[in-house]
Design a protein around this motif. Structure first.
Motif, PDB file in Angstrom:
ATOM      1  N   GLN A  30      67.636 -38.024  69.244  1.00 53.95           N
ATOM      2  CA  GLN A  30      68.833 -38.516  68.570  1.00 53.95           C
ATOM      3  C   GLN A  30      69.903 -38.951  69.568  1.00 53.95           C
ATOM      4  O   GLN A  30      70.613 -39.938  69.320  1.00 53.95           O
ATOM      5  N   VAL A  31      70.026 -38.232  70.665  1.00 54.44           N
ATOM      6  CA  VAL A  31      71.018 -38.627  71.691  1.00 54.44           C
ATOM      7  C   VAL A  31      70.653 -39.998  72.256  1.00 54.44           C
ATOM      8  O   VAL A  31      71.512 -40.862  72.431  1.00 54.44           O
ATOM      9  N   GLY A  32      69.373 -40.185  72.577  1.00 53.49           N
ATOM     10  CA  GLY A  32      68.885 -41.515  72.923  1.00 53.49           C
ATOM     11  C   GLY A  32      69.097 -41.965  74.346  1.00 53.49           C
ATOM     12  O   GLY A  32      68.745 -43.092  74.689  1.00 53.49           O
ATOM     13  N   VAL A  33      69.647 -41.103  75.208  1.00 51.53           N
ATOM     14  CA  VAL A  33      69.759 -41.472  76.624  1.00 51.53           C
ATOM     15  C   VAL A  33      68.467 -41.058  77.326  1.00 51.53           C
ATOM     16  O   VAL A  33      67.597 -40.408  76.742  1.00 51.53           O
ATOM     17  N   SER A  34      68.327 -41.435  78.600  1.00 49.73           N
ATOM     18  CA  SER A  34      67.033 -41.245  79.257  1.00 49.73           C
ATOM     19  C   SER A  34      66.632 -39.775  79.347  1.00 49.73           C
ATOM     20  O   SER A  34      65.461 -39.442  79.183  1.00 49.73           O
ATOM     21  N   GLU A  35      67.588 -38.882  79.633  1.00 51.58           N
ATOM     22  CA  GLU A  35      67.287 -37.450  79.624  1.00 51.58           C
ATOM     23  C   GLU A  35      68.471 -36.666  79.079  1.00 51.58           C
ATOM     24  O   GLU A  35      69.626 -37.029  79.297  1.00 51.58           O
ATOM     25  N   THR A  36      68.149 -35.587  78.388  1.00 46.64           N
ATOM     26  CA  THR A  36      69.141 -34.606  77.956  1.00 46.64           C
ATOM     27  C   THR A  36      68.738 -33.260  78.541  1.00 46.64           C
ATOM     28  O   THR A  36      67.573 -32.861  78.468  1.00 46.64           O
ATOM     29  N   ALA A  37      69.709 -32.573  79.147  1.00 46.78           N
ATOM     30  CA  ALA A  37      69.458 -31.268  79.759  1.00 46.78           C
ATOM     31  C   ALA A  37      69.973 -30.162  78.846  1.00 46.78           C
ATOM     32  O   ALA A  37      71.040 -30.281  78.243  1.00 46.78           O
ATOM     33  N   PHE A  38      69.202 -29.084  78.766  1.00 38.78           N
ATOM     34  CA  PHE A  38      69.557 -27.932  77.943  1.00 38.78           C
ATOM     35  C   PHE A  38      69.731 -26.728  78.863  1.00 38.78           C
ATOM     36  O   PHE A  38      68.821 -26.389  79.624  1.00 38.78           O
ATOM     37  N   VAL A  39      70.894 -26.104  78.794  1.00 44.25           N
ATOM     38  CA  VAL A  39      71.277 -25.046  79.734  1.00 44.25           C
ATOM     39  C   VAL A  39      71.178 -23.698  79.027  1.00 44.25           C
ATOM     40  O   VAL A  39      71.792 -23.487  77.980  1.00 44.25           O
ATOM     41  N   SER A  40      70.405 -22.785  79.605  1.00 41.73           N
ATOM     42  CA  SER A  40      70.222 -21.447  79.046  1.00 41.73           C
ATOM     43  C   SER A  40      70.416 -20.411  80.143  1.00 41.73           C
ATOM     44  O   SER A  40      70.528 -20.739  81.329  1.00 41.73           O
ATOM     45  N   GLN A  41      70.440 -19.142  79.742  1.00 45.04           N
ATOM     46  CA  GLN A  41      70.524 -18.061  80.710  1.00 45.04           C
ATOM     47  C   GLN A  41      69.178 -17.900  81.421  1.00 45.04           C
ATOM     48  O   GLN A  41      68.134 -18.275  80.887  1.00 45.04           O
ATOM     49  N   SER A  42      69.243 -17.361  82.611  1.00 47.84           N
ATOM     50  CA  SER A  42      68.029 -17.154  83.404  1.00 47.84           C
ATOM     51  C   SER A  42      68.074 -15.782  84.053  1.00 47.84           C
ATOM     52  O   SER A  42      69.140 -15.336  84.488  1.00 47.84           O
ATOM     53  N   ASP A  43      66.921 -15.108  84.119  1.00 46.46           N
ATOM     54  CA  ASP A  43      66.855 -13.850  84.857  1.00 46.46           C
ATOM     55  C   ASP A  43      66.326 -14.055  86.275  1.00 46.46           C
ATOM     56  O   ASP A  43      66.123 -13.100  87.020  1.00 46.46           O
ATOM     57  N   LYS A  44      66.112 -15.338  86.646  1.00 43.04           N
ATOM     58  CA  LYS A  44      65.617 -15.671  87.979  1.00 43.04           C
ATOM     59  C   LYS A  44      66.624 -16.468  88.805  1.00 43.04           C
ATOM     60  O   LYS A  44      66.497 -16.571  90.022  1.00 43.04           O
ATOM     61  N   ALA A  45      67.603 -17.087  88.145  1.00 38.86           N
ATOM     62  CA  ALA A  45      68.551 -17.968  88.816  1.00 38.86           C
ATOM     63  C   ALA A  45      69.880 -17.897  88.056  1.00 38.86           C
ATOM     64  O   ALA A  45      70.033 -17.106  87.111  1.00 38.86           O
ATOM     65  N   ASP A  46      70.839 -18.711  88.468  1.00 38.42           N
ATOM     66  CA  ASP A  46      72.131 -18.709  87.780  1.00 38.42           C
ATOM     67  C   ASP A  46      72.042 -19.332  86.399  1.00 38.42           C
ATOM     68  O   ASP A  46      72.735 -18.919  85.465  1.00 38.42           O
ATOM     69  N   PHE A  47      71.197 -20.339  86.257  1.00 37.17           N
ATOM     70  CA  PHE A  47      71.008 -21.028  84.984  1.00 37.17           C
ATOM     71  C   PHE A  47      69.553 -21.457  84.871  1.00 37.17           C
ATOM     72  O   PHE A  47      68.883 -21.689  85.884  1.00 37.17           O
ATOM     73  N   GLN A  48      69.093 -21.596  83.632  1.00 38.20           N
ATOM     74  CA  GLN A  48      67.798 -22.229  83.381  1.00 38.20           C
ATOM     75  C   GLN A  48      68.042 -23.581  82.731  1.00 38.20           C
ATOM     76  O   GLN A  48      68.822 -23.693  81.786  1.00 38.20           O
ATOM     77  N   GLN A  89      71.788 -21.596  91.902  1.00 30.77           N
ATOM     78  CA  GLN A  89      70.355 -21.840  91.765  1.00 30.77           C
ATOM     79  C   GLN A  89      70.043 -22.150  90.310  1.00 30.77           C
ATOM     80  O   GLN A  89      70.601 -21.537  89.391  1.00 30.77           O
ATOM     81  N   GLN A  90      69.147 -23.120  90.116  1.00 32.73           N
ATOM     82  CA  GLN A  90      68.695 -23.451  88.771  1.00 32.73           C
ATOM     83  C   GLN A  90      67.201 -23.181  88.664  1.00 32.73           C
ATOM     84  O   GLN A  90      66.428 -23.489  89.579  1.00 32.73           O
ATOM     85  N   GLU A  91      66.820 -22.614  87.538  1.00 36.96           N
ATOM     86  CA  GLU A  91      65.409 -22.406  87.235  1.00 36.96           C
ATOM     87  C   GLU A  91      64.918 -23.609  86.436  1.00 36.96           C
ATOM     88  O   GLU A  91      65.455 -23.918  85.368  1.00 36.96           O
ATOM     89  N   THR A  92      63.918 -24.306  86.951  1.00 36.82           N
ATOM     90  CA  THR A  92      63.334 -25.457  86.275  1.00 36.82           C
ATOM     91  C   THR A  92      61.820 -25.309  86.285  1.00 36.82           C
ATOM     92  O   THR A  92      61.266 -24.444  86.977  1.00 36.82           O
ATOM     93  N   LYS A  93      61.134 -26.174  85.563  1.00 39.39           N
ATOM     94  CA  LYS A  93      59.677 -26.156  85.594  1.00 39.39           C
ATOM     95  C   LYS A  93      59.123 -26.712  86.909  1.00 39.39           C
ATOM     96  O   LYS A  93      57.921 -26.620  87.170  1.00 39.39           O
ATOM     97  N   ALA A  94      60.010 -27.293  87.739  1.00 41.83           N
ATOM     98  CA  ALA A  94      59.617 -27.727  89.083  1.00 41.83           C
ATOM     99  C   ALA A  94      59.919 -26.645  90.117  1.00 41.83           C
ATOM    100  O   ALA A  94      59.730 -26.865  91.307  1.00 41.83           O
ATOM    101  N   GLY A  95      60.399 -25.474  89.670  1.00 40.19           N
ATOM    102  CA  GLY A  95      60.688 -24.383  90.582  1.00 40.19           C
ATOM    103  C   GLY A  95      62.158 -23.975  90.552  1.00 40.19           C
ATOM    104  O   GLY A  95      62.959 -24.506  89.783  1.00 40.19           O
ATOM    105  N   ILE A  96      62.495 -22.995  91.403  1.00 39.11           N
ATOM    106  CA  ILE A  96      63.877 -22.551  91.568  1.00 39.11           C
ATOM    107  C   ILE A  96      64.505 -23.437  92.637  1.00 39.11           C
ATOM    108  O   ILE A  96      64.047 -23.466  93.783  1.00 39.11           O
TER     109      ILE A  96
END
Length: 287
Positions: A42-60, A96-103
């Motif tokens: 619905q947003v329609g831009v190339s990417e939308t990021a969703f920010v959640s809590q992480s127990d491995k980094a500052d944000f997921q 630090q961000q936790e992503t599916k590409a790593g921390i």
């Protein structure tokens, strides 16, 4: 039916203009992947990021194009951390961000600019100019004359680095369907086409990025692919710093800064950064 607030941020903008719009959803812990995908569509831009809590980094962070989730997105990462600083949720500093590409590390500078660490490069297959050129409306010799390889490289996402002569970049005739089939066959996200600029120019190279396989016909600024390009230029020319221009053909000019850390001849860190600018806040209806 509830509503979700989505911030739109111009990543890699130039004095607040141009750049690449990314959606940012804060406090996304309760959203399912299906809901995230619906919101991104619905947003329609190339990417939308969703920010959640992480127990491995500052944000997921999770990243969704209008059609699919991707492991990492540079310009959406920049948008997230620029926005968190803009809203005074964080101060300047290292995170630090936790992503599916790593921390991955992110640095927020005092002026609000964001510098992101990316994965070290993974070098994949090389391709022939005869295979690639027709998808860009070019003669193969135009690519081959650079003497540089056409190669898939990843610092988070796999993009194919494609050199073209100076002055050719804005003249491409792109076959999106053919690029989609190629990327599906070779497990890559897109084509990152670049031309080297004269030594006196502000920008090291000018770029265009095509990723129709994930629903993005062309993108005006891409952090991951320019991190890969910085590594590519380091391998072939020894560059440790480079500034890239992207989005010119879309009339959305963007500036992407890159910095490589080399220790005893070995590449140890890839950093990509730039500025952000607030565009607007929208509300998306969610079932």
């Amino acid at each position: 039916m509830s509503q979700v607030d989505v911030y739109l941020v111009r990543a890699f903008s130039i004095s607040g203009q141009g750049g690449n719009l990314a959606g940012v959803v804060l406090h996304a812990d309760a959203l399912t992947d299906l809901q995230k995908q619906s919101i991104a569509k619905q947003v329609g831009v190339s990417e939308t990021a969703f920010v959640s809590q992480s127990d491995k980094a500052d944000f997921q962070l999770a990243f969704f194009t209008p059609t699919v989730e991707v492991d990492f997105c540079g310009h959406a990462t920049l948008s997230v951390f620029w926005l968190l600083r803009h809203l005074q949720h964080i101060s300047a500093g290292s995170y630090q961000q936790e992503t599916k590409a790593g921390i991955l590390a992110v640095e927020v500078l005092l002026n609000g600019d964001v510098l992101m660490s990316q994965s070290l490069p993974i070098w994949s297959a090389e391709f022939s100019a005869e295979d690639i050129a027709p998808m860009l409306g070019l003669q193969p010799q135009l690519i081959a004359q650079s003497g540089l390889p056409i190669q898939a490289v990843s610092t988070g996402l796999v993009d194919v680095m494609i050199p073209v002569p100076y002055g050719v970049l804005d003249c491409l005739e792109v076959d999106s369907d053919a690029i989609t089939r190629f990327c599906q066959q070779h497990q890559c996200v897109g084509f990152h086409v670049f031309e080297m600029n004269p030594p006196e120019a502000i920008y090291t190279a000018s770029c265009r990025n095509f990723a129709p396989v994930v629903g993005i016909p062309e993108e005006s600024a891409t952090g991951s692919s320019n991190g890969a390009l910085a590594c590519y230029l380091n391998r072939h020319f020894g560059y440790q710093q480079a500034i890239f221009e992207q989005g010119r053909a879309m009339k959305m000019p963007s500036r992407i800064m890159t910095q490589l850390i080399v220790d005893n001849g070995e590449l140890t860190q890839v950093k990509v950064g730039g500025e952000g600018a607030f565009s607007k806040l929208i509300s998306i209806c969610m079932d």
